[in-house]
Design a protein around this motif. Sequence first.
Motif, PDB file in Angstrom:
ATOM      1  N   CYS A   1      -0.220  54.263  31.392  1.00 17.62           N
ATOM      2  CA  CYS A   1       1.065  55.041  31.312  1.00 17.62           C
ATOM      3  C   CYS A   1       1.964  55.010  32.536  1.00 17.62           C
ATOM      4  N   THR A   2       1.265  54.895  33.664  1.00 14.00           N
ATOM      5  CA  THR A   2       1.910  54.775  35.105  1.00 14.00           C
ATOM      6  C   THR A   2       2.871  53.377  35.098  1.00 14.00           C
ATOM      7  N   PHE A   3       2.011  52.341  35.066  1.00 14.06           N
ATOM      8  CA  PHE A   3       2.777  50.948  34.834  1.00 14.06           C
ATOM      9  C   PHE A   3       3.714  50.687  33.896  1.00 14.06           C
ATOM     10  N   ASP A   4       3.482  51.330  32.756  1.00 17.47           N
ATOM     11  CA  ASP A   4       4.544  51.187  31.676  1.00 17.47           C
ATOM     12  C   ASP A   4       5.643  51.844  31.880  1.00 17.47           C
ATOM     13  N   THR A   5       5.510  53.083  32.366  1.00 19.87           N
ATOM     14  CA  THR A   5       6.769  53.959  32.677  1.00 19.87           C
ATOM     15  C   THR A   5       7.572  53.468  33.906  1.00 19.87           C
ATOM     16  N   CYS A   6       6.818  52.829  34.881  1.00 20.08           N
ATOM     17  CA  CYS A   6       7.650  52.051  36.065  1.00 20.08           C
ATOM     18  C   CYS A   6       8.273  50.892  35.586  1.00 20.08           C
ATOM     19  N   SER A   7       7.575  50.232  34.556  1.00 20.24           N
ATOM     20  CA  SER A   7       8.350  49.019  34.143  1.00 20.24           C
ATOM     21  C   SER A   7       9.599  49.477  33.178  1.00 20.24           C
ATOM     22  N   ARG A   8       9.263  50.591  32.350  1.00 20.18           N
ATOM     23  CA  ARG A   8      10.646  50.888  31.630  1.00 20.18           C
ATOM     24  C   ARG A   8      11.612  51.508  32.891  1.00 20.18           C
ATOM     25  N   LEU A   9      11.564  52.321  33.598  1.00 20.76           N
ATOM     26  CA  LEU A   9      12.260  52.595  34.897  1.00 20.76           C
ATOM     27  C   LEU A   9      13.153  51.462  35.443  1.00 20.76           C
TER      28      LEU A   9
ATOM     29  N   ARG B   1      15.635  50.148  33.321  1.00 25.16           N
ATOM     30  CA  ARG B   1      16.663  50.986  32.963  1.00 25.16           C
ATOM     31  C   ARG B   1      17.611  50.932  34.054  1.00 25.16           C
ATOM     32  N   VAL B   2      17.167  50.769  35.329  1.00 25.59           N
ATOM     33  CA  VAL B   2      18.257  50.337  36.307  1.00 25.59           C
ATOM     34  C   VAL B   2      18.966  49.127  35.997  1.00 25.59           C
ATOM     35  N   VAL B   3      18.490  47.975  35.558  1.00 23.01           N
ATOM     36  CA  VAL B   3      19.121  47.028  35.099  1.00 23.01           C
ATOM     37  C   VAL B   3      19.846  47.399  34.133  1.00 23.01           C
ATOM     38  N   SER B   4      19.326  47.804  32.837  1.00 24.93           N
ATOM     39  CA  SER B   4      20.382  48.041  31.700  1.00 24.93           C
ATOM     40  C   SER B   4      21.272  49.221  31.866  1.00 24.93           C
ATOM     41  N   LEU B   5      21.297  50.019  32.809  1.00 28.67           N
ATOM     42  CA  LEU B   5      22.297  50.874  33.015  1.00 28.67           C
ATOM     43  C   LEU B   5      23.635  50.358  32.865  1.00 28.67           C
ATOM     44  N   PRO B   6      24.768  51.129  32.404  1.00 31.47           N
ATOM     45  CA  PRO B   6      26.066  50.399  32.162  1.00 31.47           C
ATOM     46  C   PRO B   6      26.878  50.365  33.424  1.00 31.47           C
ATOM     47  N   VAL B   7      26.375  50.894  34.569  1.00 33.02           N
ATOM     48  CA  VAL B   7      27.102  50.937  35.789  1.00 33.02           C
ATOM     49  C   VAL B   7      26.354  50.248  36.862  1.00 33.02           C
TER      50      VAL B   7
ATOM     51  N   LEU C   1      12.013  48.555  43.386  1.00 34.26           N
ATOM     52  CA  LEU C   1      13.184  49.127  42.968  1.00 34.26           C
ATOM     53  C   LEU C   1      14.421  48.667  43.523  1.00 34.26           C
ATOM     54  N   VAL C   2      14.299  48.240  44.926  1.00 33.27           N
ATOM     55  CA  VAL C   2      15.296  47.244  45.751  1.00 33.27           C
ATOM     56  C   VAL C   2      15.810  46.098  45.055  1.00 33.27           C
ATOM     57  N   ALA C   3      14.701  45.270  44.577  1.00 34.21           N
ATOM     58  CA  ALA C   3      14.979  44.138  43.688  1.00 34.21           C
ATOM     59  C   ALA C   3      15.573  44.340  42.558  1.00 34.21           C
ATOM     60  N   SER C   4      15.350  45.532  41.874  1.00 37.91           N
ATOM     61  CA  SER C   4      15.804  45.955  40.525  1.00 37.91           C
ATOM     62  C   SER C   4      17.304  46.416  40.666  1.00 37.91           C
TER      63      SER C   4
ATOM     64  N   GLU D   1      17.199  61.009  34.666  1.00 38.49           N
ATOM     65  CA  GLU D   1      18.544  61.036  35.230  1.00 38.49           C
ATOM     66  C   GLU D   1      19.441  60.038  35.099  1.00 38.49           C
ATOM     67  N   LEU D   2      18.882  58.843  34.988  1.00 41.41           N
ATOM     68  CA  LEU D   2      19.754  57.699  34.777  1.00 41.41           C
ATOM     69  C   LEU D   2      20.064  57.478  33.058  1.00 41.41           C
ATOM     70  N   ASP D   3      19.285  58.141  32.392  1.00 38.75           N
ATOM     71  CA  ASP D   3      19.551  58.133  30.768  1.00 38.75           C
ATOM     72  C   ASP D   3      20.796  59.116  30.861  1.00 38.75           C
ATOM     73  N   SER D   4      20.871  59.926  31.613  1.00 37.15           N
ATOM     74  CA  SER D   4      21.802  61.078  31.477  1.00 37.15           C
ATOM     75  C   SER D   4      23.282  60.338  31.863  1.00 37.15           C
TER      76      SER D   4
END
Length: 259
Positions: free
Chosen positions: A81-89, A92-98, A115-118, A39-42
């Motif tokens: 897979c779980t921790f890599d997915t979380c790290s990428r997520l 993505r919060v940080v790199s989101l353009p908004v 997630l709060v800290a990110s 959804e963030l990618d979208s």
Amino acid sequence: MSQSLLERQDQAGVATLTLSRPDAYNSLSLELMQALHAELDSIADDINVRCVVIRGSGKGFCAGHDLKQMLGEGEEEYYRCTFDTCSRLMQRVVSLPVPVIAQVHGVATAAGCQLVASADMAVAADNARFATPGVNIGLFCSTPMVALSRAVQPKHAMELLLTGDLINAQRAFDIGLINQLVPEAELETAVDTLAAKIASKSRKTLQIGKQAFYRQRELPLSEAYEFCSEVMVGNMLIDDAQEGIDAFINKRKPEWTHR
């Protein structure tokens, strides 16, 4: 997006994403993390969105990883897979353009606290609580540590990580983990007001500023100034900067094109 895991509502430039696993305190199953990332990618490509709010359904914001799911799988590749997915997520919060605002009620623990800290900003109910309690169960919150150590001072981060203790919203505010704490009944209104203020700005300008913020703080002082000077030159050349300056000089409301 799976409606059973994540809900999205858009209004006036604000996309609100609601974690929807209330029976599990919105714990981050692999499927929920994948849905949120998608959804963030979208949103990243949606010019109509200028601010994102992430919140939880039910009694709390997010209780971290789904430990029942992880223990049930019990294989190294699944953990990886779980921790890599979380790290990428989180990245993505940080790199989101908004900008992203975390709206916190109840508990935000482990990866929920991550997630709060990110998030770029966080607003919490005055009865919210935060913790990185992995040390209490033999699983140190190492990936939450990455976001936490960048959001608060090192000694405050270490205190949370080493003790695993819950802290209240006032303490979270004092150490800089959240921007505001408000009565629970006023939480949604406070977040709506903040999000609306951000959404009234030029999306292109928000994107430039957010990206530059995270880039410059990793640089030495002189390099940070050199980098940000170039950012401002580029910023001056965009349509919305010309429009905004002209509107300011002529005492009128700017009409953003988000370019």
